[in-house]
Scaffold this motif. Structure first.
Motif, PDB file in Angstrom:
ATOM      1  N   MET A  15     -26.304 -18.368 -52.408  1.00  0.00           N
ATOM      2  CA  MET A  15     -26.847 -17.239 -51.677  1.00  0.00           C
ATOM      3  C   MET A  15     -27.996 -16.604 -52.450  1.00  0.00           C
ATOM      4  SD  MET A  15     -23.261 -15.899 -50.051  1.00  0.00           S
ATOM      5  CE  MET A  15     -23.601 -14.200 -50.201  1.00  0.00           C
ATOM      6  N   VAL A  16     -27.794 -16.460 -53.737  1.00  0.00           N
ATOM      7  CA  VAL A  16     -28.859 -15.876 -54.549  1.00  0.00           C
ATOM      8  C   VAL A  16     -30.088 -16.782 -54.540  1.00  0.00           C
ATOM      9  CG1 VAL A  16     -29.526 -15.294 -56.907  1.00  0.00           C
ATOM     10  CG2 VAL A  16     -27.303 -14.567 -56.027  1.00  0.00           C
ATOM     11  N   ALA A  17     -29.838 -18.086 -54.666  1.00  0.00           N
ATOM     12  CA  ALA A  17     -30.969 -19.026 -54.680  1.00  0.00           C
ATOM     13  C   ALA A  17     -31.765 -18.898 -53.386  1.00  0.00           C
ATOM     14  CB  ALA A  17     -30.452 -20.455 -54.843  1.00  0.00           C
ATOM     15  N   SER A  18     -31.052 -18.866 -52.288  1.00  0.00           N
ATOM     16  CA  SER A  18     -31.731 -18.789 -51.009  1.00  0.00           C
ATOM     17  C   SER A  18     -32.517 -17.484 -50.895  1.00  0.00           C
ATOM     18  CB  SER A  18     -30.689 -18.904 -49.902  1.00  0.00           C
ATOM     19  OG  SER A  18     -31.288 -18.774 -48.661  1.00  0.00           O
ATOM     20  N   MET A  19     -31.915 -16.402 -51.377  1.00  0.00           N
ATOM     21  CA  MET A  19     -32.602 -15.111 -51.330  1.00  0.00           C
ATOM     22  C   MET A  19     -33.884 -15.149 -52.151  1.00  0.00           C
ATOM     23  SD  MET A  19     -29.973 -11.988 -51.469  1.00  0.00           S
ATOM     24  CE  MET A  19     -30.921 -10.655 -52.134  1.00  0.00           C
ATOM     25  N   LEU A  20     -33.800 -15.771 -53.304  1.00  0.00           N
ATOM     26  CA  LEU A  20     -35.000 -15.859 -54.131  1.00  0.00           C
ATOM     27  C   LEU A  20     -36.090 -16.636 -53.418  1.00  0.00           C
ATOM     28  CD1 LEU A  20     -33.506 -16.446 -57.696  1.00  0.00           C
ATOM     29  CD2 LEU A  20     -34.528 -14.376 -56.735  1.00  0.00           C
ATOM     30  N   VAL A  21     -35.682 -17.687 -52.735  1.00  0.00           N
ATOM     31  CA  VAL A  21     -36.676 -18.461 -51.976  1.00  0.00           C
ATOM     32  C   VAL A  21     -37.300 -17.576 -50.898  1.00  0.00           C
ATOM     33  CG1 VAL A  21     -37.008 -20.393 -50.415  1.00  0.00           C
ATOM     34  CG2 VAL A  21     -35.571 -20.667 -52.421  1.00  0.00           C
ATOM     35  N   GLY A  22     -36.452 -16.810 -50.216  1.00  0.00           N
ATOM     36  CA  GLY A  22     -36.971 -15.918 -49.177  1.00  0.00           C
ATOM     37  C   GLY A  22     -37.953 -14.912 -49.745  1.00  0.00           C
ATOM     38  N   VAL A  23     -37.590 -14.336 -50.874  1.00  0.00           N
ATOM     39  CA  VAL A  23     -38.460 -13.345 -51.504  1.00  0.00           C
ATOM     40  C   VAL A  23     -39.782 -13.990 -51.928  1.00  0.00           C
ATOM     41  CG1 VAL A  23     -38.727 -11.951 -53.588  1.00  0.00           C
ATOM     42  CG2 VAL A  23     -36.624 -11.805 -52.245  1.00  0.00           C
TER      43      VAL A  23
ATOM     44  N   HIS B  11     -42.016  -8.762 -35.961  1.00  0.00           N
ATOM     45  CA  HIS B  11     -42.260  -9.508 -34.724  1.00  0.00           C
ATOM     46  C   HIS B  11     -42.702 -10.943 -34.980  1.00  0.00           C
ATOM     47  CE1 HIS B  11     -42.558  -5.835 -31.827  1.00  0.00           C
ATOM     48  NE2 HIS B  11     -41.399  -5.968 -32.425  1.00  0.00           N
ATOM     49  N   VAL B  12     -42.461 -11.391 -36.200  1.00  0.00           N
ATOM     50  CA  VAL B  12     -42.768 -12.782 -36.517  1.00  0.00           C
ATOM     51  C   VAL B  12     -41.503 -13.612 -36.334  1.00  0.00           C
ATOM     52  CG1 VAL B  12     -43.280 -14.350 -38.423  1.00  0.00           C
ATOM     53  CG2 VAL B  12     -44.668 -12.303 -38.082  1.00  0.00           C
ATOM     54  N   ILE B  13     -41.664 -14.777 -35.711  1.00  0.00           N
ATOM     55  CA  ILE B  13     -40.566 -15.736 -35.668  1.00  0.00           C
ATOM     56  C   ILE B  13     -40.715 -16.592 -36.907  1.00  0.00           C
ATOM     57  CG2 ILE B  13     -39.784 -17.847 -34.548  1.00  0.00           C
ATOM     58  CD1 ILE B  13     -38.768 -15.495 -33.167  1.00  0.00           C
ATOM     59  N   ASN B  14     -39.709 -16.558 -37.744  1.00  0.00           N
ATOM     60  CA  ASN B  14     -39.798 -17.298 -38.980  1.00  0.00           C
ATOM     61  C   ASN B  14     -39.327 -18.730 -38.766  1.00  0.00           C
ATOM     62  OD1 ASN B  14     -39.779 -18.225 -41.564  1.00  0.00           O
ATOM     63  ND2 ASN B  14     -37.851 -17.223 -42.106  1.00  0.00           N
ATOM     64  N   PHE B  15     -40.295 -19.641 -38.687  1.00  0.00           N
ATOM     65  CA  PHE B  15     -39.935 -21.033 -38.435  1.00  0.00           C
ATOM     66  C   PHE B  15     -39.227 -21.664 -39.632  1.00  0.00           C
ATOM     67  CE2 PHE B  15     -42.155 -20.848 -34.546  1.00  0.00           C
ATOM     68  CZ  PHE B  15     -41.780 -21.959 -33.809  1.00  0.00           C
ATOM     69  N   ALA B  16     -39.199 -20.970 -40.744  1.00  0.00           N
ATOM     70  CA  ALA B  16     -38.498 -21.511 -41.901  1.00  0.00           C
ATOM     71  C   ALA B  16     -37.059 -21.015 -41.971  1.00  0.00           C
ATOM     72  CB  ALA B  16     -39.241 -21.166 -43.189  1.00  0.00           C
ATOM     73  N   GLN B  17     -36.627 -20.294 -40.948  1.00  0.00           N
ATOM     74  CA  GLN B  17     -35.262 -19.772 -40.971  1.00  0.00           C
ATOM     75  C   GLN B  17     -34.236 -20.905 -41.118  1.00  0.00           C
ATOM     76  OE1 GLN B  17     -34.518 -16.568 -41.091  1.00  0.00           O
ATOM     77  NE2 GLN B  17     -32.350 -17.038 -41.286  1.00  0.00           N
ATOM     78  N   GLY B  18     -34.471 -21.997 -40.409  1.00  0.00           N
ATOM     79  CA  GLY B  18     -33.568 -23.143 -40.507  1.00  0.00           C
ATOM     80  C   GLY B  18     -33.497 -23.674 -41.929  1.00  0.00           C
ATOM     81  N   GLU B  19     -34.599 -23.554 -42.657  1.00  0.00           N
ATOM     82  CA  GLU B  19     -34.614 -24.060 -44.039  1.00  0.00           C
ATOM     83  C   GLU B  19     -33.754 -23.184 -44.943  1.00  0.00           C
ATOM     84  OE1 GLU B  19     -37.115 -24.871 -41.956  1.00  0.00           O
ATOM     85  OE2 GLU B  19     -36.431 -26.910 -42.361  1.00  0.00           O
ATOM     86  N   PHE B  20     -33.698 -21.893 -44.651  1.00  0.00           N
ATOM     87  CA  PHE B  20     -32.780 -21.048 -45.422  1.00  0.00           C
ATOM     88  C   PHE B  20     -31.342 -21.539 -45.232  1.00  0.00           C
ATOM     89  CE2 PHE B  20     -35.874 -17.273 -44.755  1.00  0.00           C
ATOM     90  CZ  PHE B  20     -36.631 -17.674 -45.827  1.00  0.00           C
ATOM     91  N   ILE B  21     -31.035 -21.902 -44.010  1.00  0.00           N
ATOM     92  CA  ILE B  21     -29.694 -22.418 -43.718  1.00  0.00           C
ATOM     93  C   ILE B  21     -29.453 -23.702 -44.508  1.00  0.00           C
ATOM     94  CG2 ILE B  21     -28.180 -23.259 -41.891  1.00  0.00           C
ATOM     95  CD1 ILE B  21     -29.733 -21.577 -39.906  1.00  0.00           C
ATOM     96  N   MET B  22     -30.469 -24.551 -44.467  1.00  0.00           N
ATOM     97  CA  MET B  22     -30.360 -25.821 -45.188  1.00  0.00           C
ATOM     98  C   MET B  22     -30.176 -25.576 -46.685  1.00  0.00           C
ATOM     99  SD  MET B  22     -32.547 -27.807 -47.262  1.00  0.00           S
ATOM    100  CE  MET B  22     -34.245 -27.439 -46.863  1.00  0.00           C
ATOM    101  N   ILE B  23     -30.960 -24.645 -47.221  1.00  0.00           N
ATOM    102  CA  ILE B  23     -30.860 -24.397 -48.664  1.00  0.00           C
ATOM    103  C   ILE B  23     -29.462 -23.904 -49.024  1.00  0.00           C
ATOM    104  CG2 ILE B  23     -31.685 -22.900 -50.536  1.00  0.00           C
ATOM    105  CD1 ILE B  23     -34.470 -23.104 -49.236  1.00  0.00           C
ATOM    106  N   GLY B  24     -28.929 -23.001 -48.218  1.00  0.00           N
ATOM    107  CA  GLY B  24     -27.578 -22.512 -48.477  1.00  0.00           C
ATOM    108  C   GLY B  24     -26.583 -23.658 -48.509  1.00  0.00           C
ATOM    109  N   GLY B  25     -26.654 -24.518 -47.501  1.00  0.00           N
ATOM    110  CA  GLY B  25     -25.715 -25.628 -47.407  1.00  0.00           C
ATOM    111  C   GLY B  25     -25.912 -26.632 -48.522  1.00  0.00           C
ATOM    112  N   MET B  26     -27.160 -27.039 -48.737  1.00  0.00           N
ATOM    113  CA  MET B  26     -27.438 -28.069 -49.737  1.00  0.00           C
ATOM    114  C   MET B  26     -27.093 -27.579 -51.136  1.00  0.00           C
ATOM    115  SD  MET B  26     -28.550 -30.982 -48.612  1.00  0.00           S
ATOM    116  CE  MET B  26     -29.700 -31.831 -49.688  1.00  0.00           C
TER     117      MET B  26
END
Ligand SMILES: Nc1ncnc2c1ncn2[C@@H]1O[C@H](COP(=O)(O)OP(=O)(O)OP(=O)(O)O)[C@@H](O)[C@H]1O
Ligand SMILES: Nc1ncnc2c1ncn2[C@@H]1O[C@H](COP(=O)(O)OP(=O)(O)OP(=O)(O)O)[C@@H](O)[C@H]1O
Ligand SMILES: CC(C)C[C@H](N)C(=O)O
Ligand SMILES: [Mg+2]
Ligand SMILES: [Mg+2]
Lengths: 253, 358, 315, 291, 238
Positions: D69-77, D34-49
């Motif tokens: 994709m792996v890089a972004s996942m690692l950041v998420g983790v 039930h948390v809104i992850n305000f960093a979700q947009g940054e995952f998108i940015m990381i994928g693109g960048m």
């Protein structure tokens, strides 16, 4: 004289008739119990009477005044107050503050005087605190005067709801399973509380599965099943009703 | 001796970061170089940069800090019009010379005693574009501009001057800098009766998206951009779709194509070389604005033979015949920018490169 | 009794901090930062009534702040209205606007409420940006000093003292409110709406009330801010501004009046302190925010209080 | 005039699909906590960048994409492990502020690791517009729509048909109960961040050819994605898609027929209007709490 | 202790912040035994059950399960060992369907017998079958209580922890629940039962513990406790 009249009241939830065509009255000064199997519609009935739900059809009269459709806070102002089966405690507050909120209607709650902290506001509030402390003692919460609500055990929270409802100084008090979570000895304490409240002139509507309590203190009992009235009468009458026995009490109830 | 202190507020991060970033790099590079060469008036130059993130309020506080705490002798910066406008009253009140790097004409018109600027105004850009259109017989155009500071002010200036070129704006559309798609606005322009050209005012990725969408819709009229896209990044982003796009730009983007007689030629050639060697990225005209600001300031200090603020201010105002990346600068008490319209060249993009077109 | 001393003690401590802080101020830049910190603190004290006490989130309060600022700007500059009248009128308009949107909006809960308030803030921001004829558009507008009864507030020092007094006053009002039956009802709304309703608390009216009060706080500060700064841009009303206010409240400590003050002061000072680390500023700011919330999940002040208390008890 | 209408629709579909894809990313973490992850947009940015810079450095696209994709996942983790997990007992609001802190941190890091410039990727299936009855659509828009469709089916399956998905939902509704039935709630949260980050990265990669990307690109995508997700009903995949398309199409139609200056405002007015009548969004679960 | 003890708790302490809720609890439950725990409000019954399930911090002492020290084991692993709880306050997954609630009860198990178990639950509580597709949150209080018990049973427990299972149930069902508990015990399930209905609980229990303010004050065979004067007065309302 009857304080509360429920007439042909129904409530439906997407096909489920939680309360159906229900009519009954509660006499002033009585302890009137509502019993019935799980899912019979008792809590729903409470929600309808106190304005938490709006009826699908039918009406509710309180002091001969049509009250169905009114908001809970308006009904509270008319003299209704209740406790909840699913606790509605203010966990972000102290226990005694919970009770003080119950006394809200009797305090100076105008905005400007509060904002400016006028002396009469603070004085009334201090008196309120003492009064509410008394109520807590009355329901057996003396040792929780300084407690945070969030730190209290389940049974104490049930009592806290009763104290909060009492603080509203209602004409009619609706209790939804006040003894749930209390052992037999503790339930007898609540018996006493309810009896004292009733003898002070407050009408009590009680939902409870503790038959010792219900049979011991009720003046009148209405039994429900599937949202409809199954039986009505004095404890002795209801206890002897074979339908009530087979649907609810069981042979050794 | 005490160092000469230059304070700078720049939008190094935020939506205008691609202005502030090259500006900051440029200032740092040249200050370092000047210090290596012995400084100015025998004193070292010290640069203090604060990042305002593009926010006017931050710009104001940081300007105060530069003036009060860092006690700078002179201010360069304000990457955008909004940050400049926020900082400007402080420079005026505290009597500190201030050279802005922002575009809008309101910065220097009416003239403010302590405030100067180096970039061409949006008004000049508009005039350059409209005179080019006029030359080519265009009389009806569609405008599309971004709703942030630069585009908005550019649009307003354009609408003010466009009539005098006998050109009518038959469609006037807006987009947000981060809109992923503007074909709706462009379709509206395309369908406006008689459109003979489209003019886009904006910077950042917006104009690149406009350009791509323009190509996608197959709009068959010329597309004009403002000087806000005068950096290679624009061509990189929008790719082939930039073919044929025309815009006003400083000589800096086309140093090799300038005629040998052009006094700007050596200046822009050298600057481009220095910048690209130092940062391995394409030079932009925005970097040039900072370069010009720094040169004008240091020259004035040199002439004033001190950092006395009033004297420096007077000397900046007397800047005359300075050859910068933006053009020839000659200021006066009534002109605190000092660029003539001839400072702009019309360029066209062909095969992914700038081509001088007059 | 205990309450009395905690209360007066707190206010006195705040007054002392406000009065003594300038000892360390070597020039008007420090006063400027001090004023900004206190401006934010006042907004947060108001916002905390809504978020911390009544438990209703708002991601749109920068919009109300900006409306106050622009209301004052437009009225004083374009129509020559006296500053105090402009401030009052703007606050009234903001109050009415907040009142008008509050009822439908405050039916929403949690993230849905956040979205709705965010939308309102963004719409305000867009209007301010677009109606350039009145507002000056994205490039902003200038306005003059705050003049009242022949007296002009100008200069960072004078602003500092005026704002300091206002802050103490705002804290006093806020403490009064939350320690009154009204404030208790607000907290009850947070705890359980039905629970409050059945004992007579008109929860929606209370939510509307506190929404309006907090919006008016923001508007008044917005007006003052505009005069003090002399220049405003629509970006003061952006979504980031709103998030910033909420962050201050939560970081300092929800449902703690002084927490809101502490949060506001810290988040105003941090960027100034971090300006020297340049490009690492954002990373450090992010780490500080995360770290504070991880180690002090209830917010700085409440968490510190709990730690202090348990240490005392430990003795 | 129909061609114009169709073009507005395509414009709306393109933007809308992008918003929808961004909105979908919110669902997983929301459904786990039930948390809104305000960093979700940054995952998108990381994928693109990450993809764009790797491609620019010469890494082939088919390699750059999985790496990003792996890089972004690692950041998420990492974000879950070091920032969210340590605060697991805190309020939802507290955790949301943590995610805001994380988003600021990631933007700061991105500007150092990469740069502040805009980057692009070549469109996957060329740049030739597809003409339909006088209107045009870029093939990349179809990629976005297609990926969004695949993701929504995947999410639906995950949350409705797999026990792990249900365990995730259960964790968000009642963490204590989830623990008592044997759900490893820590792992659930970790997985939710990993998956969200992955999804964000995929979104970032397919939209970059259209919108470009830079270190701040996540802000707008996050904001619009959040709007889409709330409009549709939080946690609901279909909702995010419908919400995103509504926002995108509303903006395009507003630009086309009303005022492009007010198109964003109009989109938000529509959102407000919907919420007034449907307080849990279009497809959101109605409250089931009883008293 | 000696062989056969499935659950061994010794010297267990637990705190809520500064408040000590458990003050060195020693409790043993043998394999196949039905043990009841009674105590007044606030005695610490719920806290003890939560410690056993691993969802409440333990500050001292040990919990052993089948000889293995599980004091610090993660809660989900304990469920894997067969420690299943029906918690106080029901704690159903409100927005999820009744059936999903039951499925999650079997989260740690796989296999076809899950389906069979679910059918058994529906048989035991027909109302749950009727409402299987509805959100659990819409159930009445008593129905939710049934669901909570059924969900715990879906875990195929080796030891079943029941926190006031009869709360909110109609008298007929209370009797039914106690019969079910008895039946489970007869099938060999070990049961640790917290009940306010102390009379019924002690009547079917092999042994009982009496808890007062976080400490065990009395322990004996169930029937003996029923006749203890102190117990009678304090818990049986007699
Ligand atoms: N919001 C709702 N949505 C759907 N069904 C509902 C809702 N509220 C109540 N019901 C159904 O209506 C019936 C009556 O429920 P109610 O809670 O009134 O029963 P009750 O008599 O209080 O039972 P208990 O003794 O178990 O508390 C139940 O079958 C319940 O599932
Ligand atoms: N979250 C909490 N914070 C602080 N103290 C708590 C908390 N929960 C329980 N306590 C305290 O721990 C003690 C034991 O509580 P517990 O809930 O275990 O009692 P219980 O025996 O289950 O009571 P009941 O019969 O009312 O359910 C009580 O004194 C209670 O006040
Ligand atoms: C393109 C640049 C000249 C923009 C200018 N610095 C401005 O924002 O005002
Ligand atoms: Mg009920
Ligand atoms: Mg308990």
């Amino acid at each position: 004289m009857s304080l509360l009249k429920v007439e042909k009241l129904s409530k439906e939830f997407g096909g489920v008739h939680a309360v159906e065509d229900l009519t009954f009255t509660v006499e002033t000064g009585h302890i009137h119990s509502i019993i019935g199997p799980n899912g019979a519609g008792k809590t729903t009935l409470f929600n309808l009477i106190t304005g938490v739900y709006t009826p699908s059809s039918g009406r509710v009269l309180f002091q001969d005044r049509l009250v169905s459709g009114m908001k809970p806070y308006e009904l509270a102002a008319l003299g209704m107050s209740r406790t909840f089966q699913n606790l509605q405690i203010f966990f972000n507050m102290q226990a005694i503050e919970n009770v003080m909120v119950g006394h809200h209607l009797h305090l100076d709650r105008r905005f400007l005087p509060s904002l400016l902290r006028l002396p009469q506001v603070t004085r009334r509030d201090r008196e309120c605190r003492d009064y509410c402390a008394g109520l807590m003692e009355f329901v057996g919460l003396g040792k929780y005067l300084d407690a945070d609500a969030a730190s209290m055990p389940y049974g104490a929270l049930k009592r806290l709801e009763i104290a909060r409802a009492l603080a509203a100084q209602p004409k009619m008090l609706l209790l939804d399973e006040p003894a749930a979570g209390l052992n037999a000895t503790e339930s007898r304490e609540i018996d006493e509380v309810i009896k004292k409240v009733a003898s002070s002139g407050v009408t009590v509507v009680l939902v409870e599965h503790d038959m010792k309590m219900v049979m011991g203190i009720s003046d009148q009992i209405t039994a429900l099943d599937y949202g409809r009235k199954l039986a009505e009468g004095t404890p002795a009458e209801v206890r002897a009703n074979p339908e009530v026995v087979s649907a609810y009490l069981g042979t050794n109830g | 001796a005490d160092p000469i202190k230059i304070g700078s507020i720049l939008s190094v991060t935020g939506p205008a970061s691609f202005l502030g970033e090259p500006e900051k790099k440029t200032l740092e590079m040249y200050v370092e170089r000047i210090n290596k060469e012995g400084g100015v008036l025998g004193r070292k130059v010290e640069l203090v940069v604060y990042d305002d993130g593009g926010a006017g309020e931050k710009a104001s506080t940081f300007t105060k800090r530069l003036i009060e705490s860092d006690k700078v002798d002179l201010l360069i910066g304000g990457s955008t019009t909004a940050t400049t406008m926020a900082a400007l009253p402080l420079a005026e009140r505290n009597e500190v010379p201030f050279i802005s790097l922002a575009g809008a004409v309101v910065i220097v018109e009416p003239v403010k005693k302590w405030v100067f600027k180096t970039p061409h105004t949006d008004k000049m850009a508009a005039e350059k574009v409209f005179s080019d259109m006029k030359k080519r017989g265009i009389t009806k155009i569609g405008m599309i501009s971004e709703d942030a500071g630069f585009g908005k002010s550019g649009r307003d200036q354009s609408l003010l001057v466009v009539k005098s070129y006998g050109i009518e704006v038959v469609a006037d559309e807006i987009y947000s800098p981060k809109d992923p798609d503007v074909t709706a606005q462009l379709t509206k322009i395309k369908n406006a009766p008689g459109v003979q050209a489209v003019f886009n005012f904006g910077f950042g990725q917006g104009p690149a998206i406009v350009t791509k969408n323009f190509k996608q819709l197959g709009i068959a009229v010329p597309l004009y951009q403002s000087h806000g896209v005068a950096s290679k990044d624009y061509i990189k982003l929008a790719g082939d779709a930039t073919e044929g796009v025309r815009l006003p730009a400083a000589g800096l983007v086309v140093p090799d194509q300038l005629p040998a007689t052009d006094p700007q030629k050596p200046v822009v050639t050298a600057f481009k070389k220095d910048y690209e060697a130092a940062f391995k990225s394409d030079v932009s005209t925005f970097a040039g604005h900072a370069y010009d600001g720094l040169q004008i300031a240091l020259a004035a200090i040199n002439r004033a033979r001190s950092t006395d603020k009033a004297k420096v201010r007077d000397e900046i105002e007397k800047t005359s015949g300075y050859v910068g990346t933006g053009g020839l600068v000659s200021m006066s008490p009534t002109d605190h920018m000092g660029l003539s319209p001839s400072a702009f060249h019309m360029v066209e993009i062909r095969k992914g490169d700038w081509v001088l077109s007059n | 009794m205990n309450l009395m001393t905690a209360r007066t003690g707190g206010l006195a401590a705040l007054a002392i901090v406000v009065a003594v802080a300038p000892v360390g101020f070597s020039n008007s830049y420090f006063y400027d930062v001090g004023v900004n910190a206190m401006f934010n603190a006042i907004v947060c004290v108001g916002l905390n009534l809504l978020i911390g006490y009544a438990g209703q989130i708002s991601l749109g309060h920068a919009g109300f702040f900006a409306l106050g600022a622009y209301g004052s700007g437009i009225l004083t500059e374009r129509y020559g209205v006296p500053a105090i009248v402009a401030l009052t009128l703007s606050a009234a308009v903001v109050g009415i606007l907040a009142f008008a949107v509050a009822r439908p909006i405050l039916k929403l809960k949690g993230h849905y409420l956040a979205m709705a308030t965010l939308g309102i803030g963004i719409i305000i921001h867009i209007v301010l940006k677009t109606e350039a004829g009145i507002t000056g558009g994205p490039d902003g507008m200038s306005l003059g000093n705050f003049k009242m009864l022949g007296f002009t507030i100008k200069g960072d020092q004078m602003w500092y003292w005026v704002t300091g007094v206002l802050l103490i006053f705002a804290v006093w009002l806020s403490l009064n409110l939350i320690e009154s039956p009204v404030g208790r009802a607000l907290r009850a709304v947070h705890g359980s709406e039905v629970g409050a309703e059945v004992v007579g608390v008109d929860t929606s009216s209370y939510k509307v009330l506190v929404f309006v009060v907090s919006a008016v706080f923001a508007s008044v500060v917005g007006s003052l801010f505009a005069h003090k700064n002399g220049f405003i841009t629509p970006d003061i009303g952006s979504f980031f501004g709103s998030v910033h206010f909420v962050t201050m409240v939560v970081l300092g400590g929800m449902a703690s009046v002084y927490g809101a003050v502490v949060g506001a002061v810290i988040l105003t000072l941090l960027p100034q302190l971090l300006a020297v680390v340049e490009q690492y500023e954002a990373m450090i700011l992010g780490v500080i925010m995360m770290g504070t919330m991880i180690f002090m999940p209830k917010g700085l002040l409440p968490s510190l209080m709990i730690k202090l208390k348990s240490r005392e008890a430990g003795r | 005039m129909f061609a114009a209408f169709l073009q507005y629709l395509f414009s709306g579909l393109t933007s809308g699909a992008i918003y929808a894809l961004a909105g979908l990313g919110f669902a997983i973490i929301y459904n786990a906590s039930h948390v809104i992850n305000f960093a979700q947009g940054e995952f998108i940015m990381i994928g693109g960048m990450a993809t764009a810079t790797m491609v620019a450095a010469g890494v082939p696209l088919y390699l750059a994409i999985p790496l990003a994709m792996v890089a972004s996942m690692l950041v998420g983790v990492a974000m879950e492990k070091f920032a969210v997990e340590p605060a697991r007992n805190a309020d939802v609001v507290t955790i949301i502020i943590i995610t805001i802190g994380a988003s600021i941190f990631m933007r700061g890091a991105a500007q150092i690791i990469w740069d502040k410039e805009f980057h692009s990727l070549p469109a996957f299936s060329g740049e030739t517009p597809i003409a339909v009855m006088g209107a045009t659509l870029m093939p990349q828009s179809l990629w976005v729509i297609g990926v969004a469709a695949v993701v929504i089916v995947g999410l639906w399956y995950f949350f409705n048909r797999t026990m792990f998905g249900k365990a995730m939902l259960g964790t968000s509704h009642n963490r204590l109960a989830a623990q008592l039935v044997g759900v490893a709630v820590k792992k659930v949260l970790l997985a939710s961040f990993a998956l969200s980050a992955l999804l964000g990265a995929v979104g970032g990669i397919v939209v970059t050819p259209i919108t470009f990307t830079n270190y701040e690109a996540g802000i707008m995508l996050g904001l619009k994605g959040f709007s889409a997700a709330v409009l549709g009903g939080l946690g609901n995949g279909t909702g995010a898609i419908v919400g995103g398309l509504i926002v995108g199409i509303a903006e395009a139609m507003a630009s086309g027929y009303l005022s492009s200056a007010y198109k964003d405002a109009i989109a938000f007015i529509i959102i407000l209007f919907v919420l007034f009548f449907m307080p849990s969004g279009l497809f959101g679960k109605r409250g089931t709490d009883r008293v | 202790m000696e062989m056969g003890m499935l659950l061994e708790i010794s010297g267990l302490t637990s705190h809520y912040g500064r408040i000590q809720a458990l003050k060195g609890i020693d409790v043993q439950v043998a394999e196949g035994e039905l043990v009841a725990l009674v105590g007044a409000n606030g005695a610490g019954k719920t806290t003890l059950l939560r410690c056993i399930s691993g969802v409440q911090g333990v500050t001292g002492g040990t919990i052993k399960f089948a000889g293995q020290d599980i004091t610090r084991m993660a809660p989900e692993k304990r469920v894997g060992l067969g420690i299943c709880q029906s918690p106080e306050g029901r704690q159903v997954f409100g927005p999820m369907s009744v059936e999903d609630n039951l499925r999650l009860g079997a989260y740690r198990r796989q296999g076809p017998d899950v389906k069979a178990d679910m059918d058994r639950m529906y048989e035991m509580f027909p109302i749950l079958h009727k409402k299987r597709d509805l959100p659990a949150g819409t159930l009445s209080g008593g129905q939710q209580q049934m669901l909570a018990i059924a969900r715990a049973l879906m875990g195929n427990p080796r030891v079943l922890l029941l926190d006031e299972p009869s709360m909110g149930l109609a008298p007929l069902l209370v009797a039914e629940i106690f019969r079910t508990i008895q039946a489970l015990k007869d099938q060999g399930t070990t049961i640790f039962l917290v009940e306010q209905n102390a009379y019924a609980a002690l009547a079917i229990a092999d042994r009982g513990y009496v808890l007062e303010t976080g400490a065990v004050v009395l322990t004996d065979q169930g029937s003996r406790l029923l006749n203890d004067d102190k117990v009678k007065e304090a818990y049986l309302g007699l």
